[in-house]
Write a protein that holds these residues in place. Structure first.
Motif, PDB file in Angstrom:
ATOM      1  N   ARG A 251       0.836  -1.203   0.000  1.00  9.78           N
ATOM      2  CA  ARG A 251       0.000   0.000   0.000  1.00  9.78           C
ATOM      3  C   ARG A 251       0.869   1.251   0.000  1.00  9.78           C
ATOM      4  NH1 ARG A 251      -2.850  -3.178  -1.387  1.00  9.78           N
ATOM      5  NH2 ARG A 251      -4.864  -3.889  -0.621  1.00  9.78           N
ATOM      6  N   SER A 252       0.372   2.305  -0.659  1.00  4.71           N
ATOM      7  CA  SER A 252       1.069   3.593  -0.669  1.00  4.71           C
ATOM      8  C   SER A 252       0.567   4.452   0.487  1.00  4.71           C
ATOM      9  CB  SER A 252       0.780   4.341  -1.963  1.00  4.71           C
ATOM     10  OG  SER A 252       1.216   3.591  -3.073  1.00  4.71           O
ATOM     11  N   VAL A 253       1.446   5.331   0.972  1.00  2.00           N
ATOM     12  CA  VAL A 253       1.052   6.261   2.033  1.00  2.00           C
ATOM     13  C   VAL A 253       1.124   7.694   1.493  1.00  2.00           C
ATOM     14  CG1 VAL A 253       1.455   6.991   4.413  1.00  2.00           C
ATOM     15  CG2 VAL A 253       1.863   4.610   3.769  1.00  2.00           C
ATOM     16  N   PHE A 254       2.290   8.128   1.057  1.00  2.68           N
ATOM     17  CA  PHE A 254       2.440   9.397   0.323  1.00  2.68           C
ATOM     18  C   PHE A 254       3.760   9.397  -0.426  1.00  2.68           C
ATOM     19  CE2 PHE A 254       3.312  10.367   4.914  1.00  2.68           C
ATOM     20  CZ  PHE A 254       4.687  10.525   4.849  1.00  2.68           C
TER      21      PHE A 254
ATOM     22  N   ALA B 244       0.889   2.018  -5.904  1.00  8.96           N
ATOM     23  CA  ALA B 244       0.099   0.934  -5.300  1.00  8.96           C
ATOM     24  C   ALA B 244      -1.102   1.644  -4.659  1.00  8.96           C
ATOM     25  CB  ALA B 244       0.926   0.194  -4.248  1.00  8.96           C
ATOM     26  N   PRO B 245      -2.206   0.927  -4.369  1.00  9.27           N
ATOM     27  CA  PRO B 245      -3.381   1.602  -3.797  1.00  9.27           C
ATOM     28  C   PRO B 245      -3.046   2.284  -2.462  1.00  9.27           C
ATOM     29  CG  PRO B 245      -3.846  -0.711  -4.308  1.00  9.27           C
ATOM     30  CD  PRO B 245      -2.397  -0.521  -4.533  1.00  9.27           C
ATOM     31  N   LEU B 246      -3.791   3.326  -2.135  1.00 10.94           N
ATOM     32  CA  LEU B 246      -3.582   4.020  -0.858  1.00 10.94           C
ATOM     33  C   LEU B 246      -4.021   3.136   0.304  1.00 10.94           C
ATOM     34  CD1 LEU B 246      -4.983   7.667  -1.039  1.00 10.94           C
ATOM     35  CD2 LEU B 246      -2.655   6.952  -0.458  1.00 10.94           C
ATOM     36  N   HIS B 247      -3.299   3.212   1.408  1.00 15.06           N
ATOM     37  CA  HIS B 247      -3.739   2.526   2.630  1.00 15.06           C
ATOM     38  C   HIS B 247      -4.955   3.288   3.178  1.00 15.06           C
ATOM     39  CE1 HIS B 247      -3.829   1.198   6.789  1.00 15.06           C
ATOM     40  NE2 HIS B 247      -3.114   0.151   6.406  1.00 15.06           N
ATOM     41  N   PRO B 248      -5.971   2.589   3.688  1.00 16.86           N
ATOM     42  CA  PRO B 248      -7.181   3.267   4.178  1.00 16.86           C
ATOM     43  C   PRO B 248      -6.894   4.327   5.262  1.00 16.86           C
ATOM     44  CG  PRO B 248      -7.466   0.870   4.238  1.00 16.86           C
ATOM     45  CD  PRO B 248      -6.078   1.118   3.752  1.00 16.86           C
ATOM     46  N   GLY B 249      -5.871   4.130   6.071  1.00 19.83           N
ATOM     47  CA  GLY B 249      -5.545   5.111   7.121  1.00 19.83           C
ATOM     48  C   GLY B 249      -5.099   6.433   6.516  1.00 19.83           C
ATOM     49  N   ALA B 250      -4.397   6.369   5.383  1.00 17.73           N
ATOM     50  CA  ALA B 250      -3.945   7.574   4.686  1.00 17.73           C
ATOM     51  C   ALA B 250      -5.138   8.210   3.985  1.00 17.73           C
ATOM     52  CB  ALA B 250      -2.855   7.214   3.676  1.00 17.73           C
ATOM     53  N   GLU B 251      -5.943   7.370   3.335  1.00 13.73           N
ATOM     54  CA  GLU B 251      -7.112   7.856   2.610  1.00 13.73           C
ATOM     55  C   GLU B 251      -8.068   8.602   3.548  1.00 13.73           C
ATOM     56  OE1 GLU B 251      -8.558   4.757   0.037  1.00 13.73           O
ATOM     57  OE2 GLU B 251     -10.490   5.768  -0.147  1.00 13.73           O
ATOM     58  N   LYS B 252      -8.224   8.082   4.751  1.00 14.67           N
ATOM     59  CA  LYS B 252      -9.130   8.701   5.734  1.00 14.67           C
ATOM     60  C   LYS B 252      -8.687  10.147   5.997  1.00 14.67           C
ATOM     61  CE  LYS B 252     -10.682   8.189  10.491  1.00 14.67           C
ATOM     62  NZ  LYS B 252     -10.282   7.638  11.782  1.00 14.67           N
TER      63      LYS B 252
ATOM     64  N   TYR C 100      -6.737  12.111   4.052  1.00 15.99           N
ATOM     65  CA  TYR C 100      -6.834  12.940   2.847  1.00 15.99           C
ATOM     66  C   TYR C 100      -8.294  13.331   2.578  1.00 15.99           C
ATOM     67  CZ  TYR C 100      -2.110  11.091   2.225  1.00 15.99           C
ATOM     68  OH  TYR C 100      -0.806  10.718   2.432  1.00 15.99           O
ATOM     69  N   LYS C 101      -9.230  12.426   2.892  1.00 16.02           N
ATOM     70  CA  LYS C 101     -10.661  12.734   2.707  1.00 16.02           C
ATOM     71  C   LYS C 101     -11.094  13.790   3.718  1.00 16.02           C
ATOM     72  CE  LYS C 101     -12.518   8.949   0.074  1.00 16.02           C
ATOM     73  NZ  LYS C 101     -12.779   7.506   0.110  1.00 16.02           N
ATOM     74  N   GLU C 102     -10.653  13.645   4.950  1.00 10.41           N
ATOM     75  CA  GLU C 102     -10.985  14.648   5.976  1.00 10.41           C
ATOM     76  C   GLU C 102     -10.531  16.031   5.556  1.00 10.41           C
ATOM     77  OE1 GLU C 102     -10.456  11.944   9.984  1.00 10.41           O
ATOM     78  OE2 GLU C 102      -9.211  13.749   9.813  1.00 10.41           O
ATOM     79  N   LYS C 103      -9.363  16.089   4.901  1.00  7.28           N
ATOM     80  CA  LYS C 103      -8.802  17.373   4.485  1.00  7.28           C
ATOM     81  C   LYS C 103      -9.451  17.881   3.186  1.00  7.28           C
ATOM     82  CE  LYS C 103      -5.625  19.146   6.227  1.00  7.28           C
ATOM     83  NZ  LYS C 103      -5.637  20.132   7.337  1.00  7.28           N
ATOM     84  N   GLY C 104     -10.279  17.036   2.552  1.00 12.26           N
ATOM     85  CA  GLY C 104     -10.899  17.407   1.289  1.00 12.26           C
ATOM     86  C   GLY C 104      -9.919  17.366   0.132  1.00 12.26           C
ATOM     87  N   TRP C 105      -8.841  16.576   0.283  1.00 15.01           N
ATOM     88  CA  TRP C 105      -7.830  16.479  -0.770  1.00 15.01           C
ATOM     89  C   TRP C 105      -8.177  15.413  -1.802  1.00 15.01           C
ATOM     90  CZ3 TRP C 105      -2.981  16.477   2.977  1.00 15.01           C
ATOM     91  CH2 TRP C 105      -2.811  17.783   3.474  1.00 15.01           C
ATOM     92  N   MET C 106      -9.205  14.623  -1.520  1.00 17.44           N
ATOM     93  CA  MET C 106      -9.627  13.611  -2.500  1.00 17.44           C
ATOM     94  C   MET C 106     -11.103  13.283  -2.318  1.00 17.44           C
ATOM     95  SD  MET C 106      -7.627  10.240  -1.065  1.00 17.44           S
ATOM     96  CE  MET C 106      -8.546   9.172  -2.166  1.00 17.44           C
TER      97      MET C 106
END
Ligand code: GLU
Length: 319
Positions: free
Chosen positions: A110-113, A303-311, A313-319
């Protein structure tokens, strides 16, 4: 007197007993870097320092030197590290089952950043008189240890330029710290290294010998770069390293922080949040990190984003 001594001993023992559960609750997190003179090790160390400063109640981060990208991807796959750094091209190959992982895709990667850009470099000792890739014929060249990311890049460059490292020159598989030393000692004439700039692995030999850097920009190489989404043409500005006073055109990849899908969401979320909320601290910790920009740090993840990172980025409105 004896009574008092026992009293103090009891206080110490009770004190330990009370503080022990708290100490044990801290989670050890292992973060894989690469050679100690490279930039990955700085990623592992500086993020570990930040976590041990801002999240010391929950975590104990440990940054480790390693053999490089390929080693790190395999260690993440086995669960030996929680986080590590890897080149975006190697990360793509690992997840998709290509090159070192031909037919064995690592589905849990999984990717983080993204971190800093890394340039593929052919560094020579000027005394060897190498001006082009073709001049490597008959020389002694380090193409990188098998666990490194640069080895695959060196193999690609040599194939594209029509050289065979088994026949055309004497090839070495040294770890980067040894390769830098071997260049100074004239045990090798050149090395390939894929790294963020500036890297101590090039700064240090530049203090002792005259270095040169060979452009990697033939038409065939540019066509190869254009075929792969994780490569771009770039140049290393004149003056980045002592004695190299011209811009050197070559291609670049991105260093990526990776993890395994099995790592807890909270662990990844906490690390990502701490890094982005204290990004200036990270940017100030090494010259190669000055270019970090949150928008770009979400690009180039292979590689796909790890859900912890995605969470986060979504909170920040970046995705
Ligand atoms: N790109 C190198 C590798 O993947 C490591 C560079 C560094 O240590 O900064 O092995």
């Amino acid at each position: 007197m004896v009574g008092r001594k026992w009293f103090f001993a009891l206080v110490v023992v009770l004190g330990l007993a009370v503080s022990a559960p708290q100490a044990m609750a801290k989670q050890d997190i292992l973060f894989g870097g690469a050679a100690i003179t490279g930039v990955y090790y700085q990623v592992a160390l500086q993020i570990s320092n930040m976590m041990n400063k801002h999240a010391s109640d929950k975590y104990n981060y440990i940054g480790r030197p390693t053999g490089g990208s390929v080693f790190n991807i395999n260690a993440i796959d086995r669960g030996a590290f929680d986080f590590a750094v890897a080149q975006s091209d190697r990360n793509w190959q690992g997840f998709n089952g290509a090159a070192d992982w031909e037919g064995k895709p690592l589905a849990g990667l999984r990717s983080v950043f993204s971190m800093h850009p890394e340039t593929v470099m052919l560094v020579t000792n000027k005394a060897a008189g190498i001006k082009t890739v073709a001049d490597l014929k008959g020389k002694r060249v380090n193409i990188g240890n098998p666990g490194s990311g640069q080895r695959g890049n060196a193999e690609d460059v040599l194939r594209i330029y029509g050289l065979d490292f088994n026949k055309d020159f004497s090839s070495e598989a040294l770890q980067q710290a040894e390769a830098s030393r071997a260049l100074v000692d004239q045990k090798i004439d050149a090395f390939f290294y894929t790294v963020g700039n500036p890297s101590a692995a090039i700064e240090e030999p530049a203090q002792s010998v005259d270095l040169d850097m060979i452009p990697l920009n033939s038409d065939a190489l540019k066509a190869f770069v254009a075929e792969h989404p994780y490569y771009i043409m770039t140049s290393i500005p004149a003056g980045t390293y002592k004695g190299i006073d011209k811009d050197v055109e070559t291609y670049a990849v991105t260093a990526t922080v990776i993890t395994n899908e099995a790592v807890a969401e909270e662990v990844v979320y906490d690390m990502v949040k701490t890094v982005f909320e204290n990004l200036d601290e990270l940017k100030g910790s090494h010259a190669a990190f000055r270019v970090l920009d949150p928008k770009e740090m979400l690009q180039g993840l292979s590689a796909p984003l790890h859900p912890g990172a995605e969470k986060y980025y979504k909170e920040k409105g970046w995705m």
